[in-house]
Motif scaffolding. Structure first.
Motif, PDB file in Angstrom:
ATOM      1  N   ALA A  97       0.833  -1.207   0.000  1.00  0.00           N
ATOM      2  CA  ALA A  97       0.000   0.000   0.000  1.00  0.00           C
ATOM      3  C   ALA A  97       0.867   1.255   0.000  1.00  0.00           C
ATOM      4  O   ALA A  97       1.871   1.326   0.715  1.00  0.00           O
ATOM      5  CB  ALA A  97      -0.920  -0.001   1.215  1.00  0.00           C
ATOM      6  N   PRO A  98       0.522   2.254  -0.802  1.00  0.00           N
ATOM      7  CA  PRO A  98       1.292   3.502  -0.845  1.00  0.00           C
ATOM      8  C   PRO A  98       1.094   4.313   0.429  1.00  0.00           C
ATOM      9  O   PRO A  98       0.194   4.043   1.226  1.00  0.00           O
ATOM     10  CB  PRO A  98       0.705   4.224  -2.057  1.00  0.00           C
ATOM     11  CG  PRO A  98      -0.684   3.709  -2.161  1.00  0.00           C
ATOM     12  CD  PRO A  98      -0.623   2.274  -1.726  1.00  0.00           C
ATOM     13  N   VAL A  99       1.941   5.309   0.606  1.00  0.00           N
ATOM     14  CA  VAL A  99       1.803   6.235   1.729  1.00  0.00           C
ATOM     15  C   VAL A  99       1.518   7.628   1.188  1.00  0.00           C
ATOM     16  O   VAL A  99       1.853   7.941   0.050  1.00  0.00           O
ATOM     17  CB  VAL A  99       3.079   6.264   2.600  1.00  0.00           C
ATOM     18  CG1 VAL A  99       3.322   4.919   3.244  1.00  0.00           C
ATOM     19  CG2 VAL A  99       4.298   6.699   1.788  1.00  0.00           C
ATOM     20  N   SER A 100       0.889   8.442   2.007  1.00  0.00           N
ATOM     21  CA  SER A 100       0.632   9.826   1.623  1.00  0.00           C
ATOM     22  C   SER A 100       0.356  10.632   2.873  1.00  0.00           C
ATOM     23  O   SER A 100       0.021  10.082   3.931  1.00  0.00           O
ATOM     24  CB  SER A 100      -0.577   9.923   0.679  1.00  0.00           C
ATOM     25  OG  SER A 100      -1.781   9.679   1.381  1.00  0.00           O
ATOM     26  N   ARG A 101       0.502  11.936   2.774  1.00  0.00           N
ATOM     27  CA  ARG A 101       0.204  12.804   3.903  1.00  0.00           C
ATOM     28  C   ARG A 101      -1.271  12.707   4.305  1.00  0.00           C
ATOM     29  O   ARG A 101      -1.607  12.733   5.487  1.00  0.00           O
ATOM     30  CB  ARG A 101       0.576  14.249   3.557  1.00  0.00           C
ATOM     31  CG  ARG A 101       2.083  14.493   3.544  1.00  0.00           C
ATOM     32  CD  ARG A 101       2.415  15.933   3.211  1.00  0.00           C
ATOM     33  NE  ARG A 101       3.839  16.193   3.383  1.00  0.00           N
ATOM     34  CZ  ARG A 101       4.769  15.926   2.472  1.00  0.00           C
ATOM     35  NH1 ARG A 101       4.412  15.396   1.309  1.00  0.00           N
ATOM     36  NH2 ARG A 101       6.050  16.186   2.700  1.00  0.00           N
ATOM     37  N   MET A 102      -2.151  12.601   3.313  1.00  0.00           N
ATOM     38  CA  MET A 102      -3.581  12.510   3.612  1.00  0.00           C
ATOM     39  C   MET A 102      -3.897  11.232   4.388  1.00  0.00           C
ATOM     40  O   MET A 102      -4.648  11.247   5.376  1.00  0.00           O
ATOM     41  CB  MET A 102      -4.401  12.560   2.325  1.00  0.00           C
ATOM     42  CG  MET A 102      -5.910  12.596   2.559  1.00  0.00           C
ATOM     43  SD  MET A 102      -6.847  12.800   1.023  1.00  0.00           S
ATOM     44  CE  MET A 102      -6.307  14.463   0.569  1.00  0.00           C
ATOM     45  N   LYS A 103      -3.305  10.118   3.953  1.00  0.00           N
ATOM     46  CA  LYS A 103      -3.517   8.851   4.663  1.00  0.00           C
ATOM     47  C   LYS A 103      -2.961   8.935   6.080  1.00  0.00           C
ATOM     48  O   LYS A 103      -3.575   8.442   7.027  1.00  0.00           O
ATOM     49  CB  LYS A 103      -2.858   7.699   3.901  1.00  0.00           C
ATOM     50  CG  LYS A 103      -3.545   7.296   2.611  1.00  0.00           C
ATOM     51  CD  LYS A 103      -2.863   6.061   2.020  1.00  0.00           C
ATOM     52  CE  LYS A 103      -3.598   5.553   0.783  1.00  0.00           C
ATOM     53  NZ  LYS A 103      -3.454   6.483  -0.353  1.00  0.00           N
ATOM     54  N   LEU A 104      -1.789   9.546   6.210  1.00  0.00           N
ATOM     55  CA  LEU A 104      -1.187   9.688   7.531  1.00  0.00           C
ATOM     56  C   LEU A 104      -2.091  10.483   8.466  1.00  0.00           C
ATOM     57  O   LEU A 104      -2.283  10.105   9.629  1.00  0.00           O
ATOM     58  CB  LEU A 104       0.172  10.370   7.413  1.00  0.00           C
ATOM     59  CG  LEU A 104       0.838  10.775   8.731  1.00  0.00           C
ATOM     60  CD1 LEU A 104       1.106   9.556   9.595  1.00  0.00           C
ATOM     61  CD2 LEU A 104       2.124  11.548   8.470  1.00  0.00           C
ATOM     62  N   MET A 105      -2.655  11.576   7.994  1.00  0.00           N
ATOM     63  CA  MET A 105      -3.534  12.390   8.825  1.00  0.00           C
ATOM     64  C   MET A 105      -4.770  11.601   9.248  1.00  0.00           C
ATOM     65  O   MET A 105      -5.240  11.719  10.390  1.00  0.00           O
ATOM     66  CB  MET A 105      -3.930  13.660   8.071  1.00  0.00           C
ATOM     67  CG  MET A 105      -2.782  14.626   7.822  1.00  0.00           C
ATOM     68  SD  MET A 105      -2.078  15.257   9.371  1.00  0.00           S
ATOM     69  CE  MET A 105      -3.430  16.291   9.945  1.00  0.00           C
ATOM     70  N   ASP A 106      -5.301  10.804   8.341  1.00  0.00           N
ATOM     71  CA  ASP A 106      -6.478   9.989   8.650  1.00  0.00           C
ATOM     72  C   ASP A 106      -6.133   8.944   9.711  1.00  0.00           C
ATOM     73  O   ASP A 106      -6.873   8.757  10.692  1.00  0.00           O
ATOM     74  CB  ASP A 106      -6.979   9.311   7.370  1.00  0.00           C
ATOM     75  CG  ASP A 106      -8.329   8.639   7.556  1.00  0.00           C
ATOM     76  OD1 ASP A 106      -9.049   8.990   8.510  1.00  0.00           O
ATOM     77  OD2 ASP A 106      -8.664   7.762   6.743  1.00  0.00           O
ATOM     78  N   ILE A 107      -4.994   8.257   9.518  1.00  0.00           N
ATOM     79  CA  ILE A 107      -4.551   7.253  10.482  1.00  0.00           C
ATOM     80  C   ILE A 107      -4.326   7.888  11.846  1.00  0.00           C
ATOM     81  O   ILE A 107      -4.741   7.368  12.885  1.00  0.00           O
ATOM     82  CB  ILE A 107      -3.262   6.565   9.985  1.00  0.00           C
ATOM     83  CG1 ILE A 107      -3.554   5.704   8.762  1.00  0.00           C
ATOM     84  CG2 ILE A 107      -2.632   5.716  11.095  1.00  0.00           C
ATOM     85  CD1 ILE A 107      -2.309   5.247   8.022  1.00  0.00           C
TER      86      ILE A 107
END
Length: 237
Positions: A81-91
Protein backbone atom coordinates in the motif's frame (compact mmCIF):
# COMPACT_ATOMS: atom_id res chain seq x y z
CA UNK A 1 -16.39 -41.67 18.70
CA UNK A 2 -13.22 -39.91 17.63
CA UNK A 3 -13.42 -38.27 14.21
CA UNK A 4 -10.11 -37.73 12.46
CA UNK A 5 -9.75 -35.02 9.81
CA UNK A 6 -9.66 -36.16 6.21
CA UNK A 7 -6.59 -35.62 4.06
CA UNK A 8 -8.30 -32.63 2.41
CA UNK A 9 -9.13 -31.12 5.82
CA UNK A 10 -5.54 -31.65 6.97
CA UNK A 11 -4.28 -29.85 3.87
CA UNK A 12 -6.67 -26.95 4.50
CA UNK A 13 -5.48 -26.68 8.12
CA UNK A 14 -1.86 -26.71 6.99
CA UNK A 15 -2.57 -24.03 4.37
CA UNK A 16 -4.22 -21.79 6.95
CA UNK A 17 -1.29 -22.28 9.34
CA UNK A 18 1.24 -21.45 6.63
CA UNK A 19 -0.85 -18.47 5.54
CA UNK A 20 -0.87 -17.11 9.09
CA UNK A 21 2.89 -17.52 9.35
CA UNK A 22 3.67 -15.82 6.03
CA UNK A 23 1.15 -13.06 6.79
CA UNK A 24 3.04 -12.23 9.99
CA UNK A 25 6.37 -12.23 8.16
CA UNK A 26 5.02 -10.11 5.31
CA UNK A 27 3.37 -7.70 7.74
CA UNK A 28 6.64 -7.33 9.67
CA UNK A 29 8.57 -6.59 6.47
CA UNK A 30 5.99 -4.02 5.33
CA UNK A 31 5.68 -2.31 8.71
CA UNK A 32 9.45 -2.17 9.17
CA UNK A 33 9.83 -0.53 5.76
CA UNK A 34 11.85 -3.40 4.32
CA UNK A 35 9.18 -3.78 1.62
CA UNK A 36 8.72 -0.23 0.34
CA UNK A 37 5.40 1.51 -0.37
CA UNK A 38 4.19 0.89 -3.91
CA UNK A 39 6.43 -2.15 -4.41
CA UNK A 40 4.92 -4.76 -6.73
CA UNK A 41 4.60 -8.07 -4.86
CA UNK A 42 5.46 -10.73 -7.42
CA UNK A 43 4.49 -14.26 -6.50
CA UNK A 44 7.69 -15.96 -7.60
CA UNK A 45 9.84 -13.51 -5.65
CA UNK A 46 7.67 -13.88 -2.56
CA UNK A 47 7.62 -17.68 -2.78
CA UNK A 48 11.40 -17.70 -2.85
CA UNK A 49 11.71 -15.08 -0.10
CA UNK A 50 9.35 -16.80 2.35
CA UNK A 51 9.74 -20.40 1.15
CA UNK A 52 6.00 -20.95 0.87
CA UNK A 53 3.54 -22.27 -1.70
CA UNK A 54 1.14 -20.29 -3.84
CA UNK A 55 -2.09 -21.00 -1.92
CA UNK A 56 -0.96 -19.86 1.55
CA UNK A 57 0.83 -16.88 -0.01
CA UNK A 58 -2.29 -15.76 -1.85
CA UNK A 59 -4.38 -16.14 1.32
CA UNK A 60 -1.83 -14.14 3.31
CA UNK A 61 -1.87 -11.33 0.76
CA UNK A 62 -5.65 -11.08 0.79
CA UNK A 63 -5.60 -10.90 4.60
CA UNK A 64 -3.14 -8.02 4.40
CA UNK A 65 -5.40 -6.34 1.83
CA UNK A 66 -8.16 -6.39 4.47
CA UNK A 67 -5.73 -4.73 6.92
CA UNK A 68 -4.86 -1.97 4.45
CA UNK A 69 -1.16 -2.87 4.18
CA UNK A 70 -1.45 -4.38 0.68
CA UNK A 71 -3.58 -3.36 -2.29
CA UNK A 72 -4.98 -5.69 -4.95
CA UNK A 73 -5.13 -4.43 -8.53
CA UNK A 74 -7.36 -6.09 -11.14
CA UNK A 75 -5.26 -8.18 -13.53
CA UNK A 76 -2.07 -6.65 -12.09
CA UNK A 77 -1.56 -8.53 -8.83
CA UNK A 78 -0.60 -7.00 -5.50
CA UNK A 79 1.37 -4.01 -4.27
CA UNK A 80 2.49 -2.72 -0.90
CA UNK A 81 0.00 0.00 0.00
CA UNK A 82 1.29 3.50 -0.84
CA UNK A 83 1.80 6.24 1.73
CA UNK A 84 0.63 9.83 1.62
CA UNK A 85 0.20 12.80 3.90
CA UNK A 86 -3.58 12.51 3.61
CA UNK A 87 -3.52 8.85 4.66
CA UNK A 88 -1.19 9.69 7.53
CA UNK A 89 -3.53 12.39 8.83
CA UNK A 90 -6.48 9.99 8.65
CA UNK A 91 -4.55 7.25 10.48
CA UNK A 92 -3.35 9.73 13.09
CA UNK A 93 -6.85 11.11 13.75
CA UNK A 94 -8.40 7.68 14.20
CA UNK A 95 -5.47 6.39 16.23
CA UNK A 96 -5.75 9.32 18.61
CA UNK A 97 -9.49 8.68 19.02
CA UNK A 98 -9.15 4.95 19.65
CA UNK A 99 -6.04 5.13 21.87
CA UNK A 100 -7.68 7.83 23.99
CA UNK A 101 -10.90 5.83 24.32
CA UNK A 102 -9.06 2.62 25.19
CA UNK A 103 -6.85 4.33 27.78
CA UNK A 104 -9.80 6.08 29.43
CA UNK A 105 -11.70 2.79 29.72
CA UNK A 106 -8.62 0.96 30.99
CA UNK A 107 -8.07 3.58 33.69
CA UNK A 108 -11.69 3.15 34.75
CA UNK A 109 -11.74 -0.65 34.61
CA UNK A 110 -8.17 -1.82 35.13
CA UNK A 111 -7.25 -3.76 38.26
CA UNK A 112 -4.02 -4.22 40.21
CA UNK A 113 -2.81 -6.78 37.66
CA UNK A 114 -3.24 -4.18 34.89
CA UNK A 115 -1.31 -1.60 36.90
CA UNK A 116 1.52 -4.10 37.39
CA UNK A 117 1.53 -4.94 33.68
CA UNK A 118 1.70 -1.24 32.72
CA UNK A 119 4.61 -0.66 35.06
CA UNK A 120 6.43 -3.77 33.81
CA UNK A 121 5.94 -2.90 30.15
CA UNK A 122 7.27 0.62 30.75
CA UNK A 123 10.32 -0.83 32.50
CA UNK A 124 10.91 -3.10 29.49
CA UNK A 125 10.63 -0.11 27.15
CA UNK A 126 12.90 2.13 29.21
CA UNK A 127 15.69 -0.44 29.40
CA UNK A 128 16.54 -0.29 25.68
CA UNK A 129 17.71 2.43 23.32
CA UNK A 130 15.36 3.79 20.66
CA UNK A 131 17.89 3.63 17.83
CA UNK A 132 20.64 1.33 16.63
CA UNK A 133 24.15 2.70 16.23
CA UNK A 134 23.48 3.23 12.51
CA UNK A 135 20.55 5.57 13.24
CA UNK A 136 17.79 3.12 12.28
CA UNK A 137 14.95 2.27 14.63
CA UNK A 138 15.79 -0.66 16.91
CA UNK A 139 13.39 -3.50 16.12
CA UNK A 140 13.29 -4.74 19.71
CA UNK A 141 12.46 -1.22 20.89
CA UNK A 142 9.65 -1.18 18.33
CA UNK A 143 8.23 -4.42 19.73
CA UNK A 144 8.43 -3.14 23.30
CA UNK A 145 6.88 0.18 22.30
CA UNK A 146 3.97 -1.63 20.69
CA UNK A 147 3.59 -3.84 23.79
CA UNK A 148 3.56 -0.79 26.09
CA UNK A 149 0.75 0.92 24.18
CA UNK A 150 -1.19 -2.35 23.98
CA UNK A 151 -0.85 -2.86 27.74
CA UNK A 152 -2.21 0.63 28.40
CA UNK A 153 -5.30 -0.25 26.33
CA UNK A 154 -5.62 -3.88 27.43
CA UNK A 155 -8.09 -3.34 30.28
CA UNK A 156 -10.63 -1.44 28.16
CA UNK A 157 -12.96 -4.45 28.05
CA UNK A 158 -13.65 -4.29 24.30
CA UNK A 159 -12.14 -6.86 21.94
CA UNK A 160 -13.30 -4.84 18.91
CA UNK A 161 -11.63 -1.70 20.19
CA UNK A 162 -8.38 -3.60 20.78
CA UNK A 163 -8.55 -5.12 17.30
CA UNK A 164 -9.14 -1.82 15.54
CA UNK A 165 -6.43 0.01 17.49
CA UNK A 166 -3.99 -2.81 16.68
CA UNK A 167 -4.62 -2.38 12.95
CA UNK A 168 -4.04 1.37 13.23
CA UNK A 169 -0.92 0.79 15.34
CA UNK A 170 0.61 -1.26 12.51
CA UNK A 171 -0.36 1.37 9.96
CA UNK A 172 1.18 4.08 12.10
CA UNK A 173 4.37 2.08 12.80
CA UNK A 174 5.00 1.80 9.06
CA UNK A 175 5.05 5.57 8.65
CA UNK A 176 7.25 5.96 11.72
CA UNK A 177 9.74 3.34 10.51
CA UNK A 178 9.91 4.93 7.05
CA UNK A 179 10.26 8.41 8.54
CA UNK A 180 13.28 7.59 10.66
CA UNK A 181 15.25 6.65 7.53
CA UNK A 182 15.12 10.29 6.39
CA UNK A 183 14.70 12.32 9.56
CA UNK A 184 16.81 13.13 12.62
CA UNK A 185 15.11 14.88 15.49
CA UNK A 186 15.58 15.65 19.18
CA UNK A 187 12.82 14.29 21.36
CA UNK A 188 12.59 12.76 24.83
CA UNK A 189 10.10 10.09 23.87
CA UNK A 190 10.79 8.09 27.04
CA UNK A 191 9.68 11.05 29.17
CA UNK A 192 6.44 11.20 27.18
CA UNK A 193 5.77 7.52 27.84
CA UNK A 194 6.62 7.96 31.53
CA UNK A 195 4.08 10.80 31.84
CA UNK A 196 1.38 8.66 30.22
CA UNK A 197 2.20 5.74 32.53
CA UNK A 198 2.11 7.94 35.64
CA UNK A 199 -1.27 9.38 34.68
CA UNK A 200 -2.63 5.89 34.08
CA UNK A 201 -1.38 4.58 37.44
CA UNK A 202 -2.74 7.69 39.18
CA UNK A 203 -6.14 6.91 37.59
CA UNK A 204 -6.19 10.39 36.08
CA UNK A 205 -8.17 9.76 32.89
CA UNK A 206 -8.32 13.40 31.65
CA UNK A 207 -4.53 13.75 32.00
CA UNK A 208 -3.92 10.37 30.36
CA UNK A 209 -6.15 11.22 27.40
CA UNK A 210 -4.45 14.61 26.97
CA UNK A 211 -0.94 13.15 27.19
CA UNK A 212 -1.51 10.27 24.79
CA UNK A 213 -3.16 12.64 22.31
CA UNK A 214 -0.21 15.02 22.54
CA UNK A 215 2.19 12.11 22.13
CA UNK A 216 0.50 10.96 18.92
CA UNK A 217 0.23 14.53 17.57
CA UNK A 218 3.95 15.12 18.12
CA UNK A 219 4.80 11.88 16.33
CA UNK A 220 2.54 12.80 13.43
CA UNK A 221 4.10 16.24 13.05
CA UNK A 222 7.59 14.74 12.91
CA UNK A 223 6.55 12.48 10.04
CA UNK A 224 4.78 15.32 8.22
CA UNK A 225 7.91 17.47 8.57
CA UNK A 226 10.19 14.69 7.31
CA UNK A 227 12.04 14.73 4.01
CA UNK A 228 9.69 14.62 1.00
CA UNK A 229 11.48 11.41 -0.02
CA UNK A 230 9.23 9.54 2.40
CA UNK A 231 6.13 10.36 0.39
CA UNK A 232 7.81 9.62 -2.92
CA UNK A 233 8.26 5.97 -2.00
CA UNK A 234 4.96 4.99 -3.59
CA UNK A 235 6.26 5.68 -7.10
CA UNK A 236 4.71 2.82 -9.14
CA UNK A 237 7.70 2.53 -11.48
Amino acid sequence: MTIFPTKLQQEEIQTRTLASDVRERLRADIVSGMLKPGLRLRFEELRARYDVGLSPLREALFRLVSEGLVISEDHRGFRVAPVSRMKLMDISFMRKELESMALKLSIERGDIAWESAVLASFHQLSSISTNNNNGSLDLEWGRRHKAFHFTLASACGSDWLLQFRETLADQWARYSNLCIQFTRYERDVLAEHREIMEAALARDAPAGVYLIGRHISRSTQIVLDSDATLFALDDPN
